[in-house]
Design an enzyme around this catalytic site. Sequence first.
Site, PDB file in Angstrom:
ATOM      1  N   ASN A   1       3.907   4.918 -11.323  1.00 25.58           N
ATOM      2  CA  ASN A   1       2.699   4.738 -12.128  1.00 25.58           C
ATOM      3  C   ASN A   1       1.454   4.488 -11.282  1.00 25.58           C
ATOM      4  OD1 ASN A   1       1.224   4.100 -14.715  1.00 25.58           O
ATOM      5  ND2 ASN A   1       1.062   2.115 -13.696  1.00 25.58           N
TER       6      ASN A   1
ATOM      7  N   THR B   1      -6.230   0.941 -21.852  1.00 24.47           N
ATOM      8  CA  THR B   1      -5.799  -0.026 -20.861  1.00 24.47           C
ATOM      9  C   THR B   1      -6.952  -0.971 -20.534  1.00 24.47           C
ATOM     10  OG1 THR B   1      -6.492   1.342 -18.995  1.00 24.47           O
ATOM     11  CG2 THR B   1      -4.269   1.708 -19.865  1.00 24.47           C
TER      12      THR B   1
ATOM     13  N   ASP C   1       0.870  -1.174   0.000  1.00 28.71           N
ATOM     14  CA  ASP C   1       0.000   0.000   0.000  1.00 28.71           C
ATOM     15  C   ASP C   1       0.905   1.221   0.000  1.00 28.71           C
ATOM     16  OD1 ASP C   1      -1.721   2.086   0.427  1.00 28.71           O
ATOM     17  OD2 ASP C   1      -2.481   1.366   2.367  1.00 28.71           O
TER      18      ASP C   1
ATOM     19  N   LYS D   1      -3.238  14.942 -10.178  1.00 25.42           N
ATOM     20  CA  LYS D   1      -2.367  14.782 -11.339  1.00 25.42           C
ATOM     21  C   LYS D   1      -1.623  16.077 -11.667  1.00 25.42           C
ATOM     22  CE  LYS D   1      -2.890  10.427 -12.402  1.00 25.42           C
ATOM     23  NZ  LYS D   1      -1.738   9.504 -12.346  1.00 25.42           N
TER      24      LYS D   1
ATOM     25  N   TYR E   1      -9.102  14.064  -8.678  1.00 26.11           N
ATOM     26  CA  TYR E   1      -8.152  13.406  -9.575  1.00 26.11           C
ATOM     27  C   TYR E   1      -7.349  14.444 -10.355  1.00 26.11           C
ATOM     28  CZ  TYR E   1      -6.456  10.447 -13.406  1.00 26.11           C
ATOM     29  OH  TYR E   1      -5.674   9.797 -14.325  1.00 26.11           O
TER      30      TYR E   1
END
Length: 264
Positions: free
Chosen positions: A98, A205, A71, A174, A170
């Site tokens: 990543n 993906t 984690d 980023k 999010y």
Amino acid sequence: MSRGGFSMTTRRPRIAIITGAGSTRGIGFASARLLGAAGNRVVITSTTDRIFERVAELRDEGIHADGVVADLTDEAGADAVVARALDSFGGVDILVNNAGMTAVSDSFAPGVIGRTVVDHWRASLDRNLTTTFLMTRAVTGVMQAAGYGRIVNVSSVSGPVAAYRGDAAYHAAKAGIVGLTRSTALETAAAGITVNAVAPGWIDTASASDHERRMGAATPVGRSGTPDEVAHVIAFLAGEGASYVTGQFITIDGANSISEERGA
């Protein structure tokens, strides 16, 4: 002589950590395969035991690989990954940050800013930004002692250069990765460490939705990108040939973020 950004006269194989590599069709695993095929030793991580399936696949291809479940929103998890790299291969030369994604459950479902709950905000920043910070902090001392390092952070076009509705957390995380990248690049440049960020757009993906694939089809290139296409940019930045590239942000989105004629 070099191939794929990697010196063929390297004194020893480089050791790379790639986080968020549990999916067979993800940017993390594609990066691990490419870095491993270039002769590097790789340590890959995810939050579940499926990471050991990915390790087995890499080993079947002749790649020296190890894996660890961790984690990375917790300091102990980040430290455990670095410890595994040191124990298995004796160092850390490359870090590909990543790990991170959009909301992963209904409990933290994204929403418009007026209805975003604080728990979702914090969880998203932890998954996407804190993981990058903790892993970067965990490897910096090792790289400084060696006088060499390559750190590649996976940001996104969402936040730094563009946005979509409904997930402010999010986007903020980023965008924060870009600031972290530039700050860390300045602090570590004299130690022979480069720190860069890549910004994927619509990438096909395993977790891509039908909506995301439709958005990819609407890009100027006319399709979504592939994990391998992102991995090749990461591999360049992780290579010895990119020694004078640091603090940079490279967009990988098929020209989507620069297109003005959306209705054409």
